[in-house]
Design a protein around this motif. Structure first.
Motif, PDB file in Angstrom:
ATOM      1  N   TYR A   6     -13.453   4.104   5.767  1.00  0.00           N
ATOM      2  CA  TYR A   6     -13.984   4.222   7.134  1.00  0.00           C
ATOM      3  C   TYR A   6     -14.886   5.445   7.318  1.00  0.00           C
ATOM      4  N   ALA A   7     -15.149   6.172   6.248  1.00  0.00           N
ATOM      5  CA  ALA A   7     -16.035   7.334   6.323  1.00  0.00           C
ATOM      6  C   ALA A   7     -17.501   6.893   6.323  1.00  0.00           C
ATOM      7  N   CYS A   8     -18.362   7.737   6.864  1.00  0.00           N
ATOM      8  CA  CYS A   8     -19.804   7.484   6.788  1.00  0.00           C
ATOM      9  C   CYS A   8     -20.317   7.931   5.430  1.00  0.00           C
ATOM     10  N   ARG A   9     -20.991   7.031   4.760  1.00  0.00           N
ATOM     11  CA  ARG A   9     -21.526   7.338   3.436  1.00  0.00           C
ATOM     12  C   ARG A   9     -23.022   7.620   3.536  1.00  0.00           C
ATOM     13  N   PRO A  10     -23.466   8.689   2.913  1.00  0.00           N
ATOM     14  CA  PRO A  10     -24.891   9.023   3.027  1.00  0.00           C
ATOM     15  C   PRO A  10     -25.799   7.938   2.481  1.00  0.00           C
ATOM     16  N   GLU A  11     -25.355   7.239   1.448  1.00  0.00           N
ATOM     17  CA  GLU A  11     -26.204   6.187   0.875  1.00  0.00           C
ATOM     18  C   GLU A  11     -26.339   4.983   1.818  1.00  0.00           C
ATOM     19  N   ASP A  12     -25.431   4.889   2.797  1.00  0.00           N
ATOM     20  CA  ASP A  12     -25.504   3.800   3.776  1.00  0.00           C
ATOM     21  C   ASP A  12     -26.114   4.242   5.098  1.00  0.00           C
ATOM     22  N   SER A  13     -26.667   5.431   5.129  1.00  0.00           N
ATOM     23  CA  SER A  13     -27.248   5.939   6.384  1.00  0.00           C
ATOM     24  C   SER A  13     -28.312   4.977   6.916  1.00  0.00           C
ATOM     25  N   MET A 254      -2.221  22.488  17.076  1.00  0.00           N
ATOM     26  CA  MET A 254      -3.249  21.532  17.502  1.00  0.00           C
ATOM     27  C   MET A 254      -3.835  20.777  16.315  1.00  0.00           C
ATOM     28  N   VAL A 255      -4.204  21.482  15.265  1.00  0.00           N
ATOM     29  CA  VAL A 255      -4.818  20.839  14.101  1.00  0.00           C
ATOM     30  C   VAL A 255      -3.838  19.869  13.447  1.00  0.00           C
ATOM     31  N   GLU A 256      -2.602  20.299  13.252  1.00  0.00           N
ATOM     32  CA  GLU A 256      -1.618  19.442  12.600  1.00  0.00           C
ATOM     33  C   GLU A 256      -1.326  18.200  13.441  1.00  0.00           C
ATOM     34  N   ASP A 257      -1.324  18.354  14.765  1.00  0.00           N
ATOM     35  CA  ASP A 257      -1.086  17.205  15.647  1.00  0.00           C
ATOM     36  C   ASP A 257      -2.212  16.185  15.521  1.00  0.00           C
ATOM     37  N   VAL A 258      -3.445  16.639  15.529  1.00  0.00           N
ATOM     38  CA  VAL A 258      -4.591  15.730  15.412  1.00  0.00           C
ATOM     39  C   VAL A 258      -4.532  14.969  14.087  1.00  0.00           C
ATOM     40  N   ILE A 259      -4.253  15.661  13.011  1.00  0.00           N
ATOM     41  CA  ILE A 259      -4.198  15.023  11.696  1.00  0.00           C
ATOM     42  C   ILE A 259      -3.071  13.993  11.641  1.00  0.00           C
ATOM     43  N   ALA A 260      -1.897  14.354  12.166  1.00  0.00           N
ATOM     44  CA  ALA A 260      -0.758  13.439  12.127  1.00  0.00           C
ATOM     45  C   ALA A 260      -1.041  12.177  12.939  1.00  0.00           C
ATOM     46  N   VAL A 261      -1.623  12.343  14.120  1.00  0.00           N
ATOM     47  CA  VAL A 261      -1.938  11.190  14.961  1.00  0.00           C
ATOM     48  C   VAL A 261      -2.974  10.304  14.281  1.00  0.00           C
ATOM     49  N   ALA A 262      -4.007  10.925  13.716  1.00  0.00           N
ATOM     50  CA  ALA A 262      -5.058  10.151  13.059  1.00  0.00           C
ATOM     51  C   ALA A 262      -4.509   9.381  11.859  1.00  0.00           C
ATOM     52  N   GLU A 263      -3.672  10.034  11.062  1.00  0.00           N
ATOM     53  CA  GLU A 263      -3.101   9.342   9.896  1.00  0.00           C
ATOM     54  C   GLU A 263      -2.281   8.125  10.329  1.00  0.00           C
ATOM     55  N   THR A 264      -1.500   8.281  11.380  1.00  0.00           N
ATOM     56  CA  THR A 264      -0.681   7.165  11.873  1.00  0.00           C
ATOM     57  C   THR A 264      -1.546   6.021  12.378  1.00  0.00           C
ATOM     58  N   ARG A 265      -2.571   6.351  13.162  1.00  0.00           N
ATOM     59  CA  ARG A 265      -3.424   5.321  13.737  1.00  0.00           C
ATOM     60  C   ARG A 265      -4.278   4.639  12.666  1.00  0.00           C
ATOM     61  N   LEU A 266      -4.753   5.411  11.713  1.00  0.00           N
ATOM     62  CA  LEU A 266      -5.555   4.829  10.637  1.00  0.00           C
ATOM     63  C   LEU A 266      -4.715   3.905   9.754  1.00  0.00           C
ATOM     64  N   LYS A 267      -3.487   4.304   9.516  1.00  0.00           N
ATOM     65  CA  LYS A 267      -2.597   3.464   8.706  1.00  0.00           C
ATOM     66  C   LYS A 267      -2.288   2.152   9.414  1.00  0.00           C
ATOM     67  N   ALA A 268      -2.140   2.229  10.740  1.00  0.00           N
ATOM     68  CA  ALA A 268      -1.801   1.025  11.505  1.00  0.00           C
ATOM     69  C   ALA A 268      -2.991   0.082  11.656  1.00  0.00           C
ATOM     70  N   SER A 269      -4.175   0.638  11.843  1.00  0.00           N
ATOM     71  CA  SER A 269      -5.344  -0.210  12.128  1.00  0.00           C
ATOM     72  C   SER A 269      -6.119  -0.607  10.883  1.00  0.00           C
ATOM     73  N   ARG A 270      -6.009   0.182   9.819  1.00  0.00           N
ATOM     74  CA  ARG A 270      -6.657  -0.103   8.542  1.00  0.00           C
ATOM     75  C   ARG A 270      -8.155  -0.448   8.681  1.00  0.00           C
ATOM     76  N   GLN A 275     -18.268   1.310  10.762  1.00  0.00           N
ATOM     77  CA  GLN A 275     -18.588   0.514  11.941  1.00  0.00           C
ATOM     78  C   GLN A 275     -17.313   0.017  12.619  1.00  0.00           C
ATOM     79  N   ALA A 276     -16.278  -0.246  11.843  1.00  0.00           N
ATOM     80  CA  ALA A 276     -15.005  -0.679  12.436  1.00  0.00           C
ATOM     81  C   ALA A 276     -14.430   0.406  13.337  1.00  0.00           C
ATOM     82  N   ILE A 277     -14.627   1.657  12.965  1.00  0.00           N
ATOM     83  CA  ILE A 277     -14.189   2.776  13.810  1.00  0.00           C
ATOM     84  C   ILE A 277     -14.947   2.751  15.130  1.00  0.00           C
ATOM     85  N   ARG A 278     -16.255   2.529  15.046  1.00  0.00           N
ATOM     86  CA  ARG A 278     -17.082   2.517  16.258  1.00  0.00           C
ATOM     87  C   ARG A 278     -16.673   1.403  17.221  1.00  0.00           C
ATOM     88  N   GLU A 279     -16.217   0.295  16.678  1.00  0.00           N
ATOM     89  CA  GLU A 279     -15.934  -0.876  17.502  1.00  0.00           C
ATOM     90  C   GLU A 279     -14.499  -0.940  18.001  1.00  0.00           C
TER      91      GLU A 279
END
Length: 387
Positions: A6-13, A254-270, A275-279
């Motif tokens: 789900y990362a932005c790749r420079p070659e796909d810019s 704050m930083v650890e909370d953001v990372i933990a929440v993101a990891e949980t949500r990313l694991k659940a939504s896959r 573009q899937a992130i944007r949508e």
């Protein structure tokens, strides 16, 4: 580093508005970051307000030191989540380029002054700077940043709907930024890094300014437990070290909370692509609900004790008057603008276009230059308080 799907790749810019040869040594996002760092607008952040006007003290954050802290947080979070750290950093470094002198006070004054001419918004002004006002390259105006970086500047705080500030509308007409969707995960990281940075450093600066004390912070969520832990681990620690140890723990929470929440949500939504992130129907990068509520309590405290402190309000009135003197002075007599701005004045077809030229000039001022210009134009005339 291996990037997540789900990362932005420079070659796909999606590229740049003006096509360029790809750099031999740097990715497109690294090139964006470097162009932002070397821009005139970035250097001017050194002398622009965060909360306290730039000349009030050497230790308070300026807009530049705030921006550097945001970029550091963004790189940390993005790297841990497998995102493109170069893109996250570029967006973080650019996110406040459009701030006028005197921070949000200056922005409020200019928004009022520009209401008849299409409005003013610092995010939109940042886009205007990086697409038009930086004039150093032979082949184009602006920095010719990638679509992904422009998208991140435009909507790192979420989709942009309704009436658009004219500066944002101009860029979007030329290079559709899909304003109805969320931004990339990298841009979302830059946005939450902004929150982390100012929640942390405004506590530091408010304490240094004497607007509140450590005892006050002992009564608040997050900060209270942080000070209590330091007192337990280091009884009798000298005050400045105690303050730093406590607030670095607040930062870490704050930083650890953001990372933990993101990891949980990313694991659940896959999500399988950027573009899937944007949508998605909401941001993937955010604080947990409990911490968000605790931070609201801290922000409410800061609003009352810092942002609306009598000394800060008095200074806000003074600098608001400066902006409200300067803008109409240049609008009514454009010949007062420097020679290098007269070409833009000559191209202005009507009062609205002229007002936008004047806005670009005034919004680009540093705190100290705005004060100097006011003194030059108005001399010893007392600055009137605002209502």
């Amino acid at each position: 580093m291996t990037l997540a799907p789900y990362a932005c790749r420079p070659e796909d810019s999606r590229g740049r508005l003006y096509p360029e040869t790809v750099s031999t040594f740097r990715s497109p996002f690294q090139r964006d970051r470097d162009r932002i760092i070397h821009s005139s607008a970035f250097r001017r952040l050194k002398h622009k307000t965060q909360v306290f006007v730039e000349h009030e003290g050497d230790y308070y954050r300026t807009r530049l030191t705030h921006t550097i802290e945001v970029a550091q947080v963004a790189r940390t979070i993005a790297g841990h989540l497998g995102l493109n750290t170069d893109l996250a950093e570029a967006i973080a470094l650019a996110h406040d380029l459009g701030h006028p002198p005197f921070g949000h006070t200056g922005e409020d004054a200019l928004a009022e002054l520009m209401a008849p001419y299409g409005g003013f918004d610092h995010n939109a002004q940042a886009l205007r700077i990086v697409t038009r006002l930086e004039r150093h390259y032979a082949d184009f105006d602006g920095l010719n940043l990638t679509w992904e970086t422009l998208e991140g500047i435009a909507k790192h705080n979420g989709p942009v709907t309704g009436d658009l500030p004219y500066a944002l509308a101009e860029v979007n007409d030329a290079f559709d930024l899909e304003l109805h969707t969320h931004a990339s995960a990298e841009a979302q990281v830059a946005a939450v890094a902004d929150d982390v940075a100012y929640n942390h450093h405004d506590l530091h600066d408010g304490l240094r300014a004497g607007l509140f004390s450590e005892d006050d912070l002992m009564e608040l969520p997050v900060t209270g437990p942080a000070f209590a832990e330091v007192d337990r681990l280091y009884p009798g620690l000298e005050p400045m070290r105690r303050r730093h140890e406590a607030l670095r723990r607040v930062f870490g929470v704050m930083v650890e909370d953001v990372i933990a929440v993101a990891e949980t949500r990313l694991k659940a939504s896959r999500p399988r692509s950027a573009q899937a992130i944007r949508e998605m129907d909401g941001p993937i990068i955010r604080f947990s609900k409990p911490l968000y509520q605790n931070l609201k309590a801290i922000k409410s405290f800061l609003f009352q004790r810092m942002y609306r402190a009598p000394s800060v309000v008095k200074e806000r009135q003074r600098v608001t008057a400066i902006v409200k003197d300067l803008f109409p002075a240049f609008l009514n007599e454009p010949a007062l603008l420097p020679p290098e701005w007269q070409q833009d004045v000559a191209r202005a077809a009507d009062q609205t276009e002229l007002a936008r030229v004047v806005l670009d000039y005034v919004a680009g001022m540093t705190d100290r230059f705005a004060i100097q210009e006011h003194q030059r134009l108005f001399g010893g005339v007392a600055i009137r308080p605002t209502a």
